[in-house]
Design a protein around this motif. Structure first.
Motif, PDB file in Angstrom:
ATOM      1  N   GLU A  62     -37.567 -52.006  24.015  1.00 44.83           N
ATOM      2  CA  GLU A  62     -38.074 -50.636  24.043  1.00 44.83           C
ATOM      3  C   GLU A  62     -36.933 -49.639  24.199  1.00 44.83           C
ATOM      4  O   GLU A  62     -35.909 -49.939  24.809  1.00 44.83           O
ATOM      5  N   SER A  63     -37.160 -48.452  23.678  1.00 44.69           N
ATOM      6  CA  SER A  63     -36.215 -47.353  23.856  1.00 44.69           C
ATOM      7  C   SER A  63     -36.965 -46.045  23.736  1.00 44.69           C
ATOM      8  O   SER A  63     -38.118 -46.011  23.286  1.00 44.69           O
ATOM      9  N   GLY A  64     -36.300 -44.959  24.144  1.00 48.47           N
ATOM     10  CA  GLY A  64     -36.871 -43.638  23.964  1.00 48.47           C
ATOM     11  C   GLY A  64     -37.429 -42.982  25.209  1.00 48.47           C
ATOM     12  O   GLY A  64     -37.856 -41.828  25.170  1.00 48.47           O
ATOM     13  N   GLY A  65     -37.422 -43.711  26.315  1.00 53.46           N
ATOM     14  CA  GLY A  65     -37.915 -43.114  27.547  1.00 53.46           C
ATOM     15  C   GLY A  65     -36.963 -42.045  28.074  1.00 53.46           C
ATOM     16  O   GLY A  65     -35.851 -41.875  27.565  1.00 53.46           O
ATOM     17  N   GLY A  66     -37.422 -41.330  29.099  1.00 51.97           N
ATOM     18  CA  GLY A  66     -36.571 -40.310  29.687  1.00 51.97           C
ATOM     19  C   GLY A  66     -37.323 -39.451  30.670  1.00 51.97           C
ATOM     20  O   GLY A  66     -38.483 -39.720  31.001  1.00 51.97           O
ATOM     21  N   LEU A  67     -36.642 -38.400  31.120  1.00 53.05           N
ATOM     22  CA  LEU A  67     -37.214 -37.433  32.059  1.00 53.05           C
ATOM     23  C   LEU A  67     -37.554 -36.166  31.296  1.00 53.05           C
ATOM     24  O   LEU A  67     -36.663 -35.563  30.670  1.00 53.05           O
ATOM     25  N   VAL A  68     -38.825 -35.791  31.333  1.00 53.10           N
ATOM     26  CA  VAL A  68     -39.268 -34.591  30.630  1.00 53.10           C
ATOM     27  C   VAL A  68     -40.174 -33.776  31.541  1.00 53.10           C
ATOM     28  O   VAL A  68     -40.576 -34.237  32.610  1.00 53.10           O
ATOM     29  N   GLN A  69     -40.501 -32.571  31.089  1.00 52.54           N
ATOM     30  CA  GLN A  69     -41.412 -31.722  31.842  1.00 52.54           C
ATOM     31  C   GLN A  69     -42.833 -31.864  31.295  1.00 52.54           C
ATOM     32  O   GLN A  69     -43.028 -32.266  30.133  1.00 52.54           O
ATOM     33  N   ALA A  70     -43.777 -31.517  32.114  1.00 50.60           N
ATOM     34  CA  ALA A  70     -45.171 -31.544  31.678  1.00 50.60           C
ATOM     35  C   ALA A  70     -45.338 -30.695  30.425  1.00 50.60           C
ATOM     36  O   ALA A  70     -44.795 -29.587  30.341  1.00 50.60           O
ATOM     37  N   GLY A  71     -46.078 -31.233  29.464  1.00 48.96           N
ATOM     38  CA  GLY A  71     -46.302 -30.553  28.203  1.00 48.96           C
ATOM     39  C   GLY A  71     -45.331 -30.948  27.102  1.00 48.96           C
ATOM     40  O   GLY A  71     -45.569 -30.659  25.926  1.00 48.96           O
ATOM     41  N   SER A 108     -42.923 -33.713  24.780  1.00 49.89           N
ATOM     42  CA  SER A 108     -43.220 -34.905  23.973  1.00 49.89           C
ATOM     43  C   SER A 108     -42.071 -35.896  24.055  1.00 49.89           C
ATOM     44  O   SER A 108     -40.918 -35.526  24.309  1.00 49.89           O
ATOM     45  N   LEU A 109     -42.417 -37.153  23.828  1.00 49.30           N
ATOM     46  CA  LEU A 109     -41.437 -38.227  23.715  1.00 49.30           C
ATOM     47  C   LEU A 109     -41.943 -39.213  22.668  1.00 49.30           C
ATOM     48  O   LEU A 109     -43.165 -39.344  22.484  1.00 49.30           O
ATOM     49  N   ARG A 110     -41.016 -39.906  22.028  1.00 47.10           N
ATOM     50  CA  ARG A 110     -41.399 -40.995  21.130  1.00 47.10           C
ATOM     51  C   ARG A 110     -40.702 -42.265  21.594  1.00 47.10           C
ATOM     52  O   ARG A 110     -39.467 -42.322  21.627  1.00 47.10           O
ATOM     53  N   LEU A 111     -41.491 -43.242  21.923  1.00 48.41           N
ATOM     54  CA  LEU A 111     -40.967 -44.546  22.297  1.00 48.41           C
ATOM     55  C   LEU A 111     -40.896 -45.437  21.069  1.00 48.41           C
ATOM     56  O   LEU A 111     -41.731 -45.342  20.168  1.00 48.41           O
ATOM     57  N   SER A 112     -39.894 -46.307  21.068  1.00 50.24           N
ATOM     58  CA  SER A 112     -39.753 -47.292  20.001  1.00 50.24           C
ATOM     59  C   SER A 112     -39.727 -48.688  20.606  1.00 50.24           C
ATOM     60  O   SER A 112     -39.280 -48.879  21.743  1.00 50.24           O
ATOM     61  N   CYS A 113     -40.164 -49.642  19.815  1.00 52.21           N
ATOM     62  CA  CYS A 113     -40.131 -51.048  20.222  1.00 52.21           C
ATOM     63  C   CYS A 113     -39.648 -51.846  19.017  1.00 52.21           C
ATOM     64  O   CYS A 113     -40.374 -51.974  18.025  1.00 52.21           O
ATOM     65  N   ALA A 114     -38.438 -52.365  19.114  1.00 52.56           N
ATOM     66  CA  ALA A 114     -37.863 -53.148  18.028  1.00 52.56           C
ATOM     67  C   ALA A 114     -38.087 -54.631  18.300  1.00 52.56           C
ATOM     68  O   ALA A 114     -37.800 -55.119  19.394  1.00 52.56           O
ATOM     69  N   ALA A 115     -38.580 -55.327  17.294  1.00 48.76           N
ATOM     70  CA  ALA A 115     -38.901 -56.758  17.430  1.00 48.76           C
ATOM     71  C   ALA A 115     -37.912 -57.602  16.647  1.00 48.76           C
ATOM     72  O   ALA A 115     -37.594 -57.287  15.499  1.00 48.76           O
ATOM     73  N   SER A 116     -37.477 -58.691  17.273  1.00 48.17           N
ATOM     74  CA  SER A 116     -36.503 -59.584  16.639  1.00 48.17           C
ATOM     75  C   SER A 116     -37.217 -60.768  15.994  1.00 48.17           C
ATOM     76  O   SER A 116     -37.051 -61.901  16.431  1.00 48.17           O
ATOM     77  N   THR A 117     -37.999 -60.492  15.000  1.00 45.92           N
ATOM     78  CA  THR A 117     -38.696 -61.559  14.302  1.00 45.92           C
ATOM     79  C   THR A 117     -38.891 -61.178  12.842  1.00 45.92           C
ATOM     80  O   THR A 117     -39.134 -60.013  12.540  1.00 45.92           O
ATOM     81  N   ARG A 118     -38.801 -62.194  11.964  1.00 51.23           N
ATOM     82  CA  ARG A 118     -39.062 -61.944  10.549  1.00 51.23           C
ATOM     83  C   ARG A 118     -40.556 -61.971  10.266  1.00 51.23           C
ATOM     84  O   ARG A 118     -40.985 -61.659   9.162  1.00 51.23           O
ATOM     85  N   MET A 119     -41.299 -62.404  11.276  1.00 58.02           N
ATOM     86  CA  MET A 119     -42.743 -62.526  11.108  1.00 58.02           C
ATOM     87  C   MET A 119     -43.470 -61.412  11.866  1.00 58.02           C
ATOM     88  O   MET A 119     -44.520 -61.643  12.460  1.00 58.02           O
ATOM     89  N   PHE A 120     -42.925 -60.240  11.827  1.00 57.16           N
ATOM     90  CA  PHE A 120     -43.488 -59.108  12.569  1.00 57.16           C
ATOM     91  C   PHE A 120     -44.939 -58.861  12.178  1.00 57.16           C
ATOM     92  O   PHE A 120     -45.767 -58.503  13.011  1.00 57.16           O
ATOM     93  N   THR A 121     -45.263 -59.063  10.918  1.00 54.86           N
ATOM     94  CA  THR A 121     -46.624 -58.801  10.452  1.00 54.86           C
ATOM     95  C   THR A 121     -47.620 -59.856  10.934  1.00 54.86           C
ATOM     96  O   THR A 121     -48.815 -59.719  10.718  1.00 54.86           O
ATOM     97  N   GLU A 122     -47.134 -60.918  11.580  1.00 54.06           N
ATOM     98  CA  GLU A 122     -48.036 -61.906  12.164  1.00 54.06           C
ATOM     99  C   GLU A 122     -48.593 -61.429  13.507  1.00 54.06           C
ATOM    100  O   GLU A 122     -49.519 -62.043  14.052  1.00 54.06           O
ATOM    101  N   TYR A 123     -48.049 -60.335  14.028  1.00 52.47           N
ATOM    102  CA  TYR A 123     -48.370 -59.907  15.380  1.00 52.47           C
ATOM    103  C   TYR A 123     -49.081 -58.565  15.419  1.00 52.47           C
ATOM    104  O   TYR A 123     -48.667 -57.605  14.743  1.00 52.47           O
ATOM    105  N   SER A 124     -50.104 -58.511  16.233  1.00 49.02           N
ATOM    106  CA  SER A 124     -50.620 -57.220  16.675  1.00 49.02           C
ATOM    107  C   SER A 124     -49.737 -56.787  17.843  1.00 49.02           C
ATOM    108  O   SER A 124     -49.162 -57.621  18.540  1.00 49.02           O
TER     109      SER A 124
END
Length: 125
Positions: free
Chosen positions: A6-15, A17-33
């Motif tokens: 995961e990445s993208g977290g941080g300290l922000v104020q109310a109101g 926005s943030l976008r979190l990312s989750c990078a997966a180390s698999t060639r079979m990413f589409t096998e997973y929900s």
């Protein structure tokens, strides 16, 4: 074995926005929900959102509906969580998770096979 980062977290104020990312180390990413969960200090790990393998279906906790959007890019083996209108009660360690065969509720954390280490989101009032 699938590693999730995961990445993208941080300290922000109310109101804000943030976008979190989750990078997966698999060639079979589409096998997973995929799912996002969060855990505040002293509390249980709670479901936030989930997305099916092709992105056709998404699921949200009531507390984030209308504010958060989950998505995925299968070509990049990455999942995202766009968080808008953040509130102090959104403060938590956010985890991404992957599940392959479990057919139960997407909010059931026991159905997920692999977890990331988490990224901290802190929202000040």
């Amino acid at each position: 074995q699938v590693q999730l980062l995961e990445s993208g977290g941080g300290l922000v104020q109310a109101g804000d926005s943030l976008r979190l990312s989750c990078a997966a180390s698999t060639r079979m990413f589409t096998e997973y929900s995929m799912g996002w969960f969060r855990q505040a200090p002293g509390k249980e790990r709670d479901f936030v959102a989930a997305i099916t393998w092709n992105g056709a279906n998404t699921y949200y906790a009531d507390s984030v509906k209308g504010r958060f959007t989950i998505s995925r890019d299968n070509a990049e083996n990455t999942m995202y969580l766009q968080m808008n209108s953040l509130k102090p009660e959104d403060t938590a360690l956010y985890y991404c998770a992957a599940r392959r065969y479990y057919s139960g509720s997407y909010s059931d954390l026991n159905g997920y096979d692999f977890w990331g280490q988490g990224t901290q989101v802190t929202v000040s009032s």
